[in-house]
Design an enzyme around this catalytic site. Structure first.
Site, mmCIF file in Angstrom:
data_model
loop_
_atom_site.group_PDB
_atom_site.id
_atom_site.type_symbol
_atom_site.label_atom_id
_atom_site.label_comp_id
_atom_site.label_asym_id
_atom_site.label_seq_id
_atom_site.Cartn_x
_atom_site.Cartn_y
_atom_site.Cartn_z
ATOM 1 N N ILE A 13 0.830 -1.207 0.000
ATOM 2 C CA ILE A 13 0.000 0.000 0.000
ATOM 3 C C ILE A 13 0.862 1.253 0.000
ATOM 4 O O ILE A 13 0.629 2.194 -0.745
ATOM 5 C CB ILE A 13 -0.959 0.000 1.210
ATOM 6 C CG1 ILE A 13 -1.941 -1.176 1.108
ATOM 7 C CG2 ILE A 13 -1.711 1.317 1.297
ATOM 8 C CD1 ILE A 13 -2.857 -1.315 2.298
ATOM 9 N N GLU A 15 4.534 3.404 2.182
ATOM 10 C CA GLU A 15 5.522 3.463 3.252
ATOM 11 C C GLU A 15 5.513 4.843 3.860
ATOM 12 O O GLU A 15 5.611 5.848 3.154
ATOM 13 C CB GLU A 15 6.917 3.130 2.720
ATOM 14 C CG GLU A 15 8.001 3.147 3.788
ATOM 15 C CD GLU A 15 9.351 2.658 3.273
ATOM 16 O OE1 GLU A 15 10.330 2.755 4.026
ATOM 17 O OE2 GLU A 15 9.407 2.180 2.124
ATOM 18 N N GLY A 16 5.380 4.903 5.175
ATOM 19 C CA GLY A 16 5.402 6.166 5.879
ATOM 20 C C GLY A 16 6.667 6.301 6.703
ATOM 21 O O GLY A 16 7.598 5.500 6.605
ATOM 22 N N THR A 17 6.682 7.336 7.529
ATOM 23 C CA THR A 17 7.856 7.601 8.346
ATOM 24 C C THR A 17 8.102 6.494 9.352
ATOM 25 O O THR A 17 9.241 6.148 9.649
ATOM 26 C CB THR A 17 7.674 8.948 9.088
ATOM 27 O OG1 THR A 17 7.363 9.960 8.136
ATOM 28 C CG2 THR A 17 8.933 9.329 9.832
ATOM 29 N N ILE A 20 5.783 0.396 7.238
ATOM 30 C CA ILE A 20 5.485 -0.027 5.874
ATOM 31 C C ILE A 20 4.135 -0.732 5.900
ATOM 32 O O ILE A 20 3.920 -1.649 6.695
ATOM 33 C CB ILE A 20 6.581 -0.970 5.353
ATOM 34 C CG1 ILE A 20 7.947 -0.273 5.403
ATOM 35 C CG2 ILE A 20 6.267 -1.432 3.934
ATOM 36 C CD1 ILE A 20 9.117 -1.204 5.191
ATOM 37 N N VAL A 21 3.214 -0.318 5.036
ATOM 38 C CA VAL A 21 1.845 -0.827 5.082
ATOM 39 C C VAL A 21 1.564 -1.705 3.863
ATOM 40 O O VAL A 21 1.875 -1.333 2.729
ATOM 41 C CB VAL A 21 0.821 0.325 5.150
ATOM 42 C CG1 VAL A 21 -0.597 -0.229 5.300
ATOM 43 C CG2 VAL A 21 1.150 1.261 6.308
ATOM 44 N N ASP A 132 -0.680 14.981 13.043
ATOM 45 C CA ASP A 132 -0.209 14.658 11.693
ATOM 46 C C ASP A 132 -1.386 14.522 10.729
ATOM 47 O O ASP A 132 -1.453 13.581 9.934
ATOM 48 C CB ASP A 132 0.626 13.381 11.701
ATOM 49 C CG ASP A 132 1.484 13.234 10.447
ATOM 50 O OD1 ASP A 132 1.722 14.259 9.767
ATOM 51 O OD2 ASP A 132 1.922 12.112 10.148
#
Length: 366
Positions: A13, A15-17, A20-21, A132
């Site tokens: 899906i 990758e954030g800070t 990883i999704v 956020d």
């Protein structure tokens, strides 16, 4: 505690800070879920990162229809990683904006905004700041539901307000007080972010896109006008104000030029969300009651919100031709929802035209 091996990985899906999704399927139940693999850095060798602990703790304590649900926490296949298992929603709002390439209808924006405000009102009533808020953290399901996600930076606050790290909110959605180094801040920072999201939904792109903190605050000054002690008492005493050089003398609010077609009521809400002084910025509870939501067009019902095809990671990188195909799919889907009404209107138009050949051409507007 179950293992991640209990799930079949289907697709990446994003990758954030802090993680990883991936999209996954529970092998036991068949349920589609989102699996967030927690990043464990060098400093986290002895345990779970603080951001993940906060996210787990907060999500276990709250429950709201517009906040994503944490279903369970599972361990990695080797036992040295953890995964957060969330309910799955097909889209995030940022991807929809990027791939549709056209602003949402105002009625749809109202539906989005109301759902977001209700989620944030709930958080603030439980003494939680999200910190956020941005379009990529707003998940959207094809059932019309919008849900707030990614609580890695969320934290509880108390009264009196204590010092908190200011550099949390993503730059383009960060409030002026945070950019100027304020450490004793509260829920108002989330409302500025909502104002930025509102503006992005209206114009189809991020509202203020600075390259760094100084550039971001300068762009805010250029857009909203240079603040002064009368409209924002104490702003010149904030730590980062002294770092600013050559502040433009621009006393005028130019925000209206970005959104010239919206009503005065809509602009008033946007202006109240993007108010310099955090003590005067509108609250989530008051924003929900704003007249903007009670004038035509009214908020779209959740059941009538548009459906979109799933946007895979590879789809986001496809060429312009494929992107246009996606736009056509969306436009056809939205048109079909009101197809019968449009046909009736067209028929009436044709009848009127045929009855009087001397009439001026009757222009049909969708």
């Amino acid at each position: 505690m179950r293992s991640v091996l209990s799930f079949e990985k289907l697709d990446s899906i994003g990758e954030g800070t802090y993680g990883i999704v991936s999209k996954g399927r529970d092998k036991e139940t068949g349920r589609i879920v989102a699996l967030k693999k927690v990043k464990i850095g060098q400093q986290d060798k002895d345990g779970i990162p603080l951001t993940s602990l906060r996210e787990i703790q907060i999500l276990k304590e709250i429950k709201h229809p517009n906040i994503v649900s944490l279903l369970e926490v599972v361990i990695g296949s080797t036992g040295d990683k953890i995964y957060l298992v969330f309910e799955y929603l097909e889209h995030d709002v940022a991807s929809l904006i990027d791939n549709i390439n056209k602003p949402f209808k105002l009625s749809e924006i109202k539906c989005f905004l109301l759902q977001l405000l209700r989620a944030v009102e709930y958080l603030h009533s439980h003494w939680i700041i999200h910190r956020d808020l941005k379009c990529s953290n707003l998940l959207y399901g094809n059932n019309g539901n919008l849900k707030l996600a990614d609580f890695g930076l969320a934290r509880k606050f108390g009264y009196p307000i204590e010092s908190i790290t200011p550099c949390m909110v993503t730059l383009w959605y960060r409030s002026p007080e945070l950019l100027l180094g304020c450490q004793k801040y509260s829920t108002a920072v989330d409302l500025w972010s909502i104002g930025s999201i509102f503006g992005e939904l209206l114009i189809g792109r991020p509202l203020i896109t600075g390259n760094n903190e100084v550039d971001q605050i300068m762009r805010i000054f250029n857009l909203l006008g240079e603040p002064n002690e009368q409209i924002w008492p104490g702003f010149s005493s904030l730590p980062n104000f002294k770092r600013l050089n050559n502040i433009p003398h621009q006393p005028y609010n130019n925000l209206r030029e970005l959104v010239p077609t919206i009503s005065d009521t809509a602009f008033d809400l946007l202006n109240q969300l993007l108010t310099y002084d955090p003590t005067k910025r509108i609250t989530a509870s008051d924003a929900i009651k704003h007249p903007f939501f009670y004038e035509n067009p009214f908020p779209q019902s959740i059941e009538m919100m548009p459906k979109f095809p799933t946007i895979s990671k590879s789809f986001k990188n496809q060429n312009k031709k494929q992107n246009n195909n996606f736009n056509n799919f969306v436009q056809n889907n939205q048109t079909n929802q009101n197809n019968q009404t449009n046909q009736n209107n067209q028929t009436n138009q044709n009848n009127k035209t045929s009855q009087n050949n001397n009439m001026d051409s009757y222009k049909y507007s969708k």
